[in-house]
Scaffold this active site. Sequence first.
Site, PDB file in Angstrom:
ATOM      1  CB  CYS A   1      13.155  10.016   7.776  1.00  0.00           C
ATOM      2  SG  CYS A   1      14.121   8.854   6.821  1.00  0.00           S
ATOM      3  CD  GLU A  57      13.507   2.342   7.510  1.00  0.00           C
ATOM      4  OE1 GLU A  57      13.234   1.612   6.560  1.00  0.00           O
ATOM      5  OE2 GLU A  57      14.388   3.200   7.473  1.00  0.00           O
ATOM      6  CE  LYS A 107      -1.556   2.949   2.747  1.00  0.00           C
ATOM      7  NZ  LYS A 107      -1.491   4.135   1.859  1.00  0.00           N
ATOM      8  CD  GLU A 126       9.837  14.168  10.343  1.00  0.00           C
ATOM      9  OE1 GLU A 126       8.694  13.745  10.578  1.00  0.00           O
ATOM     10  OE2 GLU A 126      10.711  13.490   9.779  1.00  0.00           O
TER      11      GLU A 126
END
Length: 405
Positions: A285, A251, A176, A385
């Site tokens: 990331c 992750e 997905k 973030e």
Amino acid sequence: MTTFDASPHVGQFYIGGSWVDPKSSDRLDVINPATEEPVATIALGSANDVDDAVAAAKAAFATYSTTTKDERLALLDSIIGVYTSRLGDLAAAISAEMGAPMWLATHAQAAAGLAHLATARAVLADFEFEEQRGTSLIVSEPAGVCALITPWNWPLNQIACKVGPALAAGCTMVLKPSEVAPLSAVLFAEILDAAGVPAGVFNLVQGDGQGVGSVLSSHPDVDMVSFTGSTRAGIEVARNAAPTVKRIAQELGGKSANIVLDDADLAAVVARDVQSMCMNSGQSCNAPSRMLVPAARMEEAAAAAAAAAAQIVVGDPQGEGTTIGPVVSEVQYDRIQRLIEKGIGEGAQVVAGGPGKPEGLDTGYYVRPTVFANVTNDMTIAREEIFGPVLVMIGYEDDDDAVRI
Ligand code: NAD
């Protein structure tokens, strides 16, 4: 200039070795962030679509899990061959779906997918599935049906680094991809189909986190979930997977600290790291988004960072000389703008960029490469973030202080 035409399979799912029409009626436009215009429409899958894909993967596992190493090596070689022949198409799709400049889409984004497939092949070639220890025979077996859920920021990188190892191990799978950047995944499924991946081994269902991601994470016939994305969604995946005790690999988000030591060549290192922070419009990331510099040299470091930010050319992903394109979506653009305003409001010093769009770029989700100096570690921009081309610079007193921060 590369033009982009979406695949004719874009509104379908790949299940049991065929392109099939979705059972759900929900649709979603895929927006090119450089033009703010739709480039394709995908179907958002439902639990029924997921059930079909998982059933196909489960059925295929009985035979695919017994294939030999040589058979899997040949399959990976075939995939690598077809993938290589479609690198240009893959790069164009990535650029259209998430705004990467063509040089980055070609040489980093699409190329990273190829590198992961090659690595999976190399690891498999040397891998021993059986090991005799004394009187015990230790056998490494494929985990089973894997649900692979991926983000939009490095779409093919994330897909290939899950699919390659799963194929090498003898697993079957349902992918997905991110609903925000789903177009390169369609081409990836075409590649696997053309490469001769047996029916049901690889399945693709498009959809969002709620309609497909959470159904996959809780599905009784899924044995493992490999998830890359935000911490928020990662927590939900773990929670949904717990009752059926699946294996989970995750992750998640990052806010990578980057300590510039006192004896570094400050100007050179800061300039390098501003570039690396802004690459892919800061949507990585592992972007070194919190730069720690000696407090006594903050002014010097800030000047170097501002000079480096001024060198970054923001513009059309198709344009020659573009360093960074837009950010992926209006949602991300708005979030980044809010965080820039928050940084200013909390007293951080803007030494480059700032709120709003770069001059002359009114259409497209373009963000000015922004550098904040004299940031303290309690500020929102030091803790959240941002996922845009925004660097925060924090001063430290000595090495221990840097580590503490
Ligand atoms: P996201 O978490 O919103 O979405 C990631 C994927 O999870 C998408 O496919 C989404 O549809 C799906 N999803 C969302 N909610 C879900 C749920 N409840 N259950 C199951 N699936 C769900 O993240 P994003 O915005 O696509 O990607 C950006 C984030 O990904 C950033 O935080 C970034 O740091 C992180 N990321 C991490 C790595 C890494 O290697 N650590 C790599 C790339 C991106």
